[in-house]
Structures are given as structure tokens and as C-alpha cells.
Motif scaffolding. Structure first.
Motif, PDB file in Angstrom:
ATOM      1  N   THR A   1       0.816  -1.203   0.000  1.00  0.00           N
ATOM      2  CA  THR A   1       0.000   0.000   0.000  1.00  0.00           C
ATOM      3  C   THR A   1       0.852   1.257   0.000  1.00  0.00           C
ATOM      4  OG1 THR A   1      -0.113  -0.115   2.418  1.00  0.00           O
ATOM      5  CG2 THR A   1      -1.952  -1.069   1.178  1.00  0.00           C
ATOM      6  N   SER A   2       2.163   1.138   0.268  1.00  0.00           N
ATOM      7  CA  SER A   2       3.010   2.320   0.302  1.00  0.00           C
ATOM      8  C   SER A   2       3.925   2.420  -0.895  1.00  0.00           C
ATOM      9  CB  SER A   2       3.872   2.305   1.582  1.00  0.00           C
ATOM     10  OG  SER A   2       4.736   1.186   1.571  1.00  0.00           O
ATOM     11  N   VAL A   3       3.961   1.386  -1.728  1.00  0.00           N
ATOM     12  CA  VAL A   3       4.833   1.381  -2.895  1.00  0.00           C
ATOM     13  C   VAL A   3       4.015   1.664  -4.128  1.00  0.00           C
ATOM     14  CG1 VAL A   3       6.273  -0.077  -4.319  1.00  0.00           C
ATOM     15  CG2 VAL A   3       6.441  -0.193  -1.871  1.00  0.00           C
ATOM     16  N   PRO A   4       4.581   2.449  -5.086  1.00  0.00           N
ATOM     17  CA  PRO A   4       3.845   2.860  -6.246  1.00  0.00           C
ATOM     18  C   PRO A   4       3.388   1.724  -7.112  1.00  0.00           C
ATOM     19  CG  PRO A   4       6.150   3.082  -6.601  1.00  0.00           C
ATOM     20  CD  PRO A   4       5.976   2.658  -5.191  1.00  0.00           C
ATOM     21  N   ALA A   5       2.403   1.995  -7.867  1.00  0.00           N
ATOM     22  CA  ALA A   5       1.892   0.993  -8.789  1.00  0.00           C
ATOM     23  C   ALA A   5       2.481   1.140 -10.161  1.00  0.00           C
ATOM     24  CB  ALA A   5       0.377   1.102  -8.866  1.00  0.00           C
ATOM     25  N   GLY A   6       2.792   2.334 -10.591  1.00  0.00           N
ATOM     26  CA  GLY A   6       3.249   2.495 -11.964  1.00  0.00           C
ATOM     27  C   GLY A   6       4.393   3.458 -12.072  1.00  0.00           C
ATOM     28  N   ALA A   7       5.053   3.408 -13.215  1.00  0.00           N
ATOM     29  CA  ALA A   7       6.180   4.290 -13.448  1.00  0.00           C
ATOM     30  C   ALA A   7       5.744   5.459 -14.292  1.00  0.00           C
ATOM     31  CB  ALA A   7       7.299   3.537 -14.162  1.00  0.00           C
TER      32      ALA A   7
ATOM     33  N   LEU B   1      14.768  -0.678  -1.434  1.00  0.00           N
ATOM     34  CA  LEU B   1      14.296  -0.493  -2.805  1.00  0.00           C
ATOM     35  C   LEU B   1      14.010  -1.826  -3.481  1.00  0.00           C
ATOM     36  CD1 LEU B   1      16.552   2.449  -4.051  1.00  0.00           C
ATOM     37  CD2 LEU B   1      14.186   2.525  -3.247  1.00  0.00           C
ATOM     38  N   TRP B   2      14.812  -2.842  -3.194  1.00  0.00           N
ATOM     39  CA  TRP B   2      14.551  -4.163  -3.793  1.00  0.00           C
ATOM     40  C   TRP B   2      13.174  -4.664  -3.380  1.00  0.00           C
ATOM     41  CZ3 TRP B   2      13.429  -8.889  -1.568  1.00  0.00           C
ATOM     42  CH2 TRP B   2      13.379  -9.979  -2.451  1.00  0.00           C
ATOM     43  N   ALA B   3      12.846  -4.548  -2.103  1.00  0.00           N
ATOM     44  CA  ALA B   3      11.541  -5.004  -1.632  1.00  0.00           C
ATOM     45  C   ALA B   3      10.420  -4.222  -2.307  1.00  0.00           C
ATOM     46  CB  ALA B   3      11.456  -4.863  -0.116  1.00  0.00           C
TER      47      ALA B   3
ATOM     48  N   SER C   1      17.267   5.442  -6.603  1.00  0.00           N
ATOM     49  CA  SER C   1      18.642   5.629  -6.114  1.00  0.00           C
ATOM     50  C   SER C   1      19.518   6.370  -7.115  1.00  0.00           C
ATOM     51  CB  SER C   1      19.274   4.264  -5.793  1.00  0.00           C
ATOM     52  OG  SER C   1      19.378   3.459  -6.950  1.00  0.00           O
ATOM     53  N   ALA C   2      18.886   7.144  -8.011  1.00  0.00           N
ATOM     54  CA  ALA C   2      19.646   7.835  -9.050  1.00  0.00           C
ATOM     55  C   ALA C   2      20.418   9.025  -8.503  1.00  0.00           C
ATOM     56  CB  ALA C   2      18.702   8.300 -10.159  1.00  0.00           C
ATOM     57  N   VAL C   3      21.584   9.299  -9.126  1.00  0.00           N
ATOM     58  CA  VAL C   3      22.375  10.490  -8.826  1.00  0.00           C
ATOM     59  C   VAL C   3      22.610  11.223 -10.145  1.00  0.00           C
ATOM     60  CG1 VAL C   3      23.497   9.394  -6.850  1.00  0.00           C
ATOM     61  CG2 VAL C   3      24.592   9.286  -9.101  1.00  0.00           C
ATOM     62  N   ALA C   4      23.034  12.473 -10.062  1.00  0.00           N
ATOM     63  CA  ALA C   4      23.250  13.271 -11.277  1.00  0.00           C
ATOM     64  C   ALA C   4      24.316  12.610 -12.157  1.00  0.00           C
ATOM     65  CB  ALA C   4      23.665  14.682 -10.892  1.00  0.00           C
ATOM     66  N   PRO C   5      23.979  12.245 -13.409  1.00  0.00           N
ATOM     67  CA  PRO C   5      24.918  11.481 -14.236  1.00  0.00           C
ATOM     68  C   PRO C   5      26.084  12.285 -14.816  1.00  0.00           C
ATOM     69  CG  PRO C   5      22.857  11.798 -15.403  1.00  0.00           C
ATOM     70  CD  PRO C   5      22.645  12.323 -14.015  1.00  0.00           C
TER      71      PRO C   5
END
Length: 278
Positions: free
Chosen positions: A31-37, A100-102, A258-262
Motif C-alpha cells: 500500500t506504500s509502494v507505487p503501482a506504476g512508473a 528499494l529491492w523489496a 537511487s539515481a544520482v546526477a549522471p
């Protein structure tokens, strides 16, 4: 016989309590994790600001710890201080990775549930080979992810196609343009089927991951060792796009959030992607 009965009852009660706890945790997670991207998979949330905020704070904490390690090494600090700082950085990354994996597994992210891309029937081409011995790219430890590009949407950019912020750097190129590994590493995932379309993720020696998305073809397989400048696929329009381009992302873990500025990350590798495109 009475003692055996009570022992079994206690075991059953304990098992029931454990299952109830596990179910409650799973329900809370779902219920706390998003459904879509969102566009480019940059938003995994359905309005859950708390989830995004927690991930952003963890990313910032990791990058601060990484910068501290770099400063200590540049100052030639005592090995024990460097080791302690590096241990803290790895602990932060490990905690973020697990969370994040979970979340991504619960949401069905292909990177978490089908990292080889077999179930998604991804468009694999023939396996690529490292650059030839005389190739200029062979002598460079790091390089840009494609050639003849134009930089378009940047990291943290706002736009109507993203529910929140853009998580990578877009390189505008024609469909079918070769896409290269920016550095040596191991292919962690080759997936398809979500907003990123056909994508490759590579884990590098420094622990970071690079992502190459919206490909028209994938020329490597999960577990393959690649070198800097090795072709890993061709650019395209797969996934959530308005035109052909390469979405390039740098992550602390393999997972969204977990992205950082590329571009600054590439500059630390002595690669200036903002210069005239090669």
C-alpha cells in the motif's frame, strides 16, 4: 501426551503470529509502494511523498559519505579513518538496496523480478565484442554512452511527461545508433516491458550502476563482462518516449529511487559529456 499437545499448540500459535506479522508487513509495503512508473520510470509513486522523501534522503546521505571517503583519500588520511568512512558508506548503500529491492519487487519492476529479460521476450541481438585492440575507445577507461548526440532532458528536469522529476540524462540520437558501456563492468540486468522499454544495467567497479534505456536492441546478456566503449545495444523508441533517444542514468543500487546526477558522475571519471559530442 499433555506436554506434547501444549508444545504443538505453542508452535502453532507462534507460526500463526509470524504469518500474521509477515502478512501485515507485506500489506503495508504494497500500500506504500507505487503501482506504476512515470515517464522513463522516473516516478514509482502514486502520491506517496514519504516514500520518495525517504529514498532521496538515503541517496543524499550516501553521496555525502562517498564524498567524505574521497576527501580522506585525497588528504592521505590514516587507513583506519578511510576504512571506517567506507564502511559507513557501504552500510548506507546496503540499507537503501534492501528497501528499494523489496519495493520494486512488490511493484513488479522487471529489474527486480526478471533481470535476465527472458520472461519479457526482450529483443536480443548477437552478443557484442570488446573494441578492437587498435580502437581508440580501448585505451579509455571511461567514455560517453553514445556518439553524435544532442543533450536534451537533464537530471531533475521538470516536464509534463514526468509525475515528478527526470531521473537521468537524455541523449538525443537517431534510432539504431550504437550505445556503449561507459566503463568496464558486469551486466546486472537486461529487461523490457516497463516505461524504460528495453534497457541494460551495468555494475561498475566503484559500486555504481549505469542504466541505458529505450533501446531498440540489446547486444549483451546478464552476467556478461563488458569494457569501456563496448557496444551493448542500439538506441530506439521503446517504452515511454516521444522520440528516439537514449535515457542514461547512474544509480547507487540497480533500482529506481537511487539515481544520482549522471553528468557530474561522468566528470569525476574525466568524461565531459557536455563538450562537442564525439
Amino acid at each position: 501426551m499433555g506436554r506434547e499437545h501444549h508444545a504443538r499448540l505453542r508452535a502453532a500459535t507462534g507460526a500463526t503470529a509470524f504469518l500474521a506479522l509477515a502478512f501485515a508487513f507485506a500489506l503495508l509495503l504494497l500500500t506504500s509502494v507505487p503501482a506504476g512508473a512515470g515517464s522513463d520510470g522516473s516516478d514509482r509513486g502514486d502520491g506517496s511523498d514519504g516514500w520518495r522523501t525517504a529514498a532521496s534522503r538515503a541517496v543524499r546521505a550516501h553521496e555525502q559519505a562517498r564524498a567524505q571517503v574521497d576527501r580522506l583519500r585525497e588528504a592521505d588520511a590514516r587507513p583506519t579513518r578511510i576504512k571506517d568512512a567506507e564502511r559507513r558508506r557501504k552500510t548506507l548503500r546496503s540499507d537503501l538496496w534492501d528497501r528499494l529491492w523489496a519495493a520494486e519487487r512488490a511493484s513488479g519492476d522487471p529489474v527486480a523480478v526478471d533481470p535476465s529479460g527472458r520472461d519479457g521476450h526482450c529483443p536480443f541481438g548477437n552478443r557484442s565484442r570488446p573494441p578492437a585492440t587498435g580502437d581508440e575507445q580501448r585505451t579509455r577507461p571511461w567514455t560517453t554512452p553514445t556518439r553524435g548526440y544532442r543533450l536534451t532532458a537533464g537530471y531533475a528536469a521538470k516536464g509534463s511527461r514526468w509525475a515528478h522529476r527526470h531521473t537521468g540524462q537524455d541523449f538525443a540520437v537517431d534510432s539504431g545508433t550504437p550505445v556503449y558501456a561507459v566503463g568496464a563492468g558486469t551486466v546486472h540486468a537486461t529487461t523490457c516491458g516497463d516505461g524504460f522499454g528495453n534497457q541494460v544495467l551495468i555494475r561498475h567497479g566503484d559500486g555504481y550502476f549505469t542504466q541505458y534505456a529505450h533501446l531498440s536492441r540489446i547486444d549483451v546478456r546478464k552476467g556478461t563482462r563488458v569494457t569501456a566503449g563496448q557496444r551493448i545495444g542500439l538506441s530506439g523508441t521503446s517504452g515511454n518516449v516521444t522520440g528516439p533517444h537514449l535515457h542514461f542514468e547512474v544509480r547507487i543500487t540497480p533500482y529506481i529511487g537511487s539515481a544520482v546526477a549522471p553528468l557530474p558522475w561522468l566528470r569525476r571519471k574525466a568524461v565531459d559529456a557536455t563538450a562537442a559530442a564525439p
